[in-house]
Design a protein around this motif. Sequence first.
Motif, PDB file in Angstrom:
ATOM      1  N   ALA A  70      -9.139  14.507  -9.105  1.00 29.93           N
ATOM      2  CA  ALA A  70     -10.516  14.974  -8.893  1.00 29.93           C
ATOM      3  C   ALA A  70     -11.498  14.022  -9.553  1.00 29.93           C
ATOM      4  CB  ALA A  70     -10.688  16.378  -9.455  1.00 29.93           C
ATOM      5  N   ALA A  71     -12.678  13.938  -8.973  1.00 27.72           N
ATOM      6  CA  ALA A  71     -13.704  13.038  -9.502  1.00 27.72           C
ATOM      7  C   ALA A  71     -14.532  13.737 -10.566  1.00 27.72           C
ATOM      8  CB  ALA A  71     -14.592  12.544  -8.367  1.00 27.72           C
ATOM      9  N   ARG A  72     -13.855  14.315 -11.525  1.00 26.48           N
ATOM     10  CA  ARG A  72     -14.557  14.968 -12.635  1.00 26.48           C
ATOM     11  C   ARG A  72     -13.687  14.929 -13.885  1.00 26.48           C
ATOM     12  NH1 ARG A  72     -13.377  20.508 -13.269  1.00 26.48           N
ATOM     13  NH2 ARG A  72     -11.819  21.321 -11.806  1.00 26.48           N
ATOM     14  N   ALA A  80     -23.683  12.852  -8.842  1.00 24.97           N
ATOM     15  CA  ALA A  80     -22.354  12.301  -9.138  1.00 24.97           C
ATOM     16  C   ALA A  80     -22.030  12.451 -10.616  1.00 24.97           C
ATOM     17  CB  ALA A  80     -22.289  10.846  -8.720  1.00 24.97           C
ATOM     18  N   TRP A 131     -19.179  14.740 -12.448  1.00 30.61           N
ATOM     19  CA  TRP A 131     -18.191  14.114 -13.332  1.00 30.61           C
ATOM     20  C   TRP A 131     -18.114  14.808 -14.678  1.00 30.61           C
ATOM     21  CZ3 TRP A 131     -14.074  11.251 -13.828  1.00 30.61           C
ATOM     22  CH2 TRP A 131     -13.756  10.662 -15.064  1.00 30.61           C
TER      23      TRP A 131
END
Length: 474
Positions: A414-416, A466, A470
């Motif tokens: 995941a982009a977090r 974004a 994140w």
Amino acid sequence: MTDVLIDPAPTEKRATGRSGWFRAVWRWHFFASFLVAPVLILLAVTGLIYLFRFQLEPLMHGDLMRTDPPSQGALTQPYEVQYAAVQEAYPDASVLSMTEPKNAEETTRFSLVTADGASRDAYVDPYTGEVLGDLNPDTTLSGYAVRLHGDLMAGPWGDHVLELGACWAVVMALTGYYLFVRGWTARRRARRSGRGPAKLRSRHALVGAVSGVGLLTLLVTGLPWTGFWGEKVQSYATEHGSSLWSLDPGAVSDPTSKLDESLPHSHAVDIPWALQESDVPSSDTTQAGRSGSVANVDTAVEVADGEGLRHPFTIALPSTDDAGGVFSVIGYAFDAPSDEKTVHIDRYGGQVVATYGFDDYPTLAKVVSQGIGLHEGRSFGLWSFWGAALMCLAILFASVTGPLMWWKRRPKGAARLGAPRGRMPLKATPLLVVALVALGLFLPLFGLSLLVVLALDQLVLRRIPALAGWFDAA
């Protein structure tokens, strides 16, 4: 990252409930730990090296620091003979101080400064009077540890980084205690369920609860050394007739060696406000050159022994360029800061010129002196020593298991970041606002950094989707 400080919308009822509070505090703890863990690991490792310096250094430099007595009860050479041998071996250096051996197997240490300004420690066999060699105290294992522990070997900026880390470590410890108490039932349920990460989380919480007390103690007792907080508080104390430090007026009793920092913190050029009217200890120069009127190192040792100082002594030697200089004999007070005492002895007649000890310190300096002893693990003998060592190990364990828990639970792919989500309702809890402001005023670097983080949160993170995703902004 920091939207934990921003009040939620009225419809977000979770933030005001128990779960919301828990997650908000967890978020604080999470980010504070991420920032602080590298600093704590460095301080704990260098602290352990410093604690065990008297065991480690002789192992690494046994050829200099250790000697074999020729026979039981063998006589040692007079200190004046050993001093003369060092002067002959280093004719261009200035010998600043001498430290007696602690036992029959140790050598005598002389701290000196070379012609180019470098610090060296020379070691002498007390039985033969032979100079065994020298080393740079800053480049030993203990020397590197002390310098990293003090300012990352980067001067004022390194000192500020460590102080900032210490400030946020306070936040980490306080939020950790909240999580420990409020999450007790949840952790116990998780352990019973047999879930893999539950054991690690439980151990992290338990060790953190124990080490938190030691961590807060070490942080508070270490603050007087810092270049920002310590300097500001010292300036304030000086202006109001006190001092953080036990400054001895006029005495050059600050040996350069980094191997033993258990000596009174005394400096020749820095006299506290309360002692500015004190006379600077000096020898009677009218006796200079008179027959039988010249004292030496052995005279100073004998006089200090009669004054009741504890062995082994460290003796700050009078400069050859200062006719009025004195022998400043510093008594051993490693395991008892209240025993700190320095006796200044006339270099010609050998009489006591002045004494300065723990009883003469300002009240604030007495507190700081005891705190330093506690910080260095030497105030209560082996109990203090092993307690400090265990605290360093516990801090290391908590600093490693915290990021490890995050690594196990992070959202893979995941982009977090996988940080806890939550925002504290400051408008509904004015006492929390007061507490934050008070902490920011008491720890200015924390307060300034908090303002910077809040500005970044409001002006950057919350405006860029974004980044908000994140950092798991709630």
